[in-house]
Design a protein around this motif. Structure first.
Motif, PDB file in Angstrom:
ATOM      1  N   ALA A  73      60.817  56.651  -0.164  1.00 32.24           N
ATOM      2  CA  ALA A  73      60.980  55.880  -1.399  1.00 32.24           C
ATOM      3  C   ALA A  73      59.853  54.883  -1.574  1.00 32.24           C
ATOM      4  O   ALA A  73      59.151  54.530  -0.626  1.00 32.24           O
ATOM      5  N   ALA A 113      62.439  52.012   0.736  1.00 26.18           N
ATOM      6  CA  ALA A 113      61.161  51.813   0.056  1.00 26.18           C
ATOM      7  C   ALA A 113      60.217  50.917   0.852  1.00 26.18           C
ATOM      8  O   ALA A 113      59.002  50.950   0.645  1.00 26.18           O
ATOM      9  N   ILE A 140      68.317  52.477  -0.816  1.00 17.74           N
ATOM     10  CA  ILE A 140      67.073  53.007  -1.373  1.00 17.74           C
ATOM     11  C   ILE A 140      65.965  51.965  -1.285  1.00 17.74           C
ATOM     12  O   ILE A 140      64.826  52.261  -0.907  1.00 17.74           O
ATOM     13  N   LEU A 147      62.772  57.729  -5.377  1.00 13.27           N
ATOM     14  CA  LEU A 147      63.286  58.314  -4.146  1.00 13.27           C
ATOM     15  C   LEU A 147      62.984  59.806  -4.177  1.00 13.27           C
ATOM     16  O   LEU A 147      63.335  60.492  -5.144  1.00 13.27           O
TER      17      LEU A 147
END
Length: 272
Positions: A22, A120, A116, A90
């Motif tokens: 991500a 990242a 998520i 993602l």
């Protein structure tokens, strides 16, 4: 197909075999529109703030705040974000999760959104079997449980229907009747009615209302006031517009967006 260098990624995410990777970005720092392209991996575009429209074959999808649009691998698509958008991408390795083989807008839970955002911040080549690898796999297990939202517009390659769609997209306030549109398109009214239903699965009235809904979500998420959006869509009153919006999504515009701003992700760049 055009290869796109995605902002926020040092490497092409298609080049890693990790189950999920991500990245996040602020649209103000990059181009708001990405032309038609595709990825080997499936892609989820998560809107943290603002909104994104994503066009794939035969459909236009809107990504409201705190939602994500899922695009299966190998599907050509283009993206256009509002100027105030903050996004997270993602990418999911084929076969790593039982996600749909078609596009869908998913409503993200605060937990999935935070997972998520945590991913990242991790490198694309995180160690197999480590903490990030395990988090990615739990994230994918949770992602397949997220509910879908019907915020898309069926579109068509048929030249007559496409001409109608282009005209209404350019001027959504146009309130011409199906009879008037049939005359402009040099078709009989019954022919145009049947054609729209065949190509989109909706009546003309429902299809135009869905177009208005997507435009409204995009403009409101971009910061436009309700009255201005109502006027731009040709509604006689703000009340009539709010009634349409509430009937479609269950909440008034103010409550709809308030509900989506109640849980600000800790990793949201605006809060840093």
């Amino acid at each position: 197909m055009t290869r796109i260098v995605l902002p926020g990624f040092d490497l092409d995410p298609d080049q890693t075999d990790r189950p999920a990777v991500a990245s996040r970005l602020q649209v103000a720092d990059h181009d708001a529109e990405i032309p038609v392209h595709e990825h080997r991996k499936g892609q989820l575009i998560l809107a943290l703030h603002g909104a994104v429209t994503c066009q794939v074959e035969r459909a236009l999808w809107i990504v409201p705040p705190q939602c994500g649009v899922w695009i299966p691998g190998g599907m050509p698509h283009s993206n256009r974000a509002t100027a105030n958008a903050r996004l997270c991408y993602l990418f999911v390795e084929p076969g790593a999760a039982a996600l749909p083989r078609h596009c869908v807008t998913l409503s993200m839970s605060p937990m999935v959104r935070e997972m998520i955002l945590h991913l990242a911040d991790a490198p694309l080549d995180y160690p197999r079997g480590g903490h990030t690898d395990r988090l990615a796999r739990v994230l994918l297990d949770e992602l397949v449980q997220m509910p879908a939202e019907r915020v898309y517009l069926p579109i068509s390659h048929h030249p007559k229907v496409r001409a109608l769609a282009d005209a209404l997209s350019a001027n959504p306030a146009d309130r011409s009747t199906i009879t008037q549109w049939a005359r402009r398109l040099a078709l009989g009214e019954r022919t145009l009615t049947r054609l729209i239903a065949h190509e989109t699965g909706l009546s003309f009235g429902r299809w135009r209302q869905q177009l208005h809904l997507l435009v409204a979500i995009r403009e409101l998420a971009g910061g436009a006031p309700v009255q201005r959006v109502s006027e731009s869509l040709g509604y006689e009153s703000v009340t009539a517009f709010i009634t349409m919006f509430k009937k479609a999504l269950g909440l008034s515009p103010t409550r709809y967006f308030a509900a989506r701003s109640q849980h600000h992700p800790a990793g949201d760049p605006q809060r840093r």
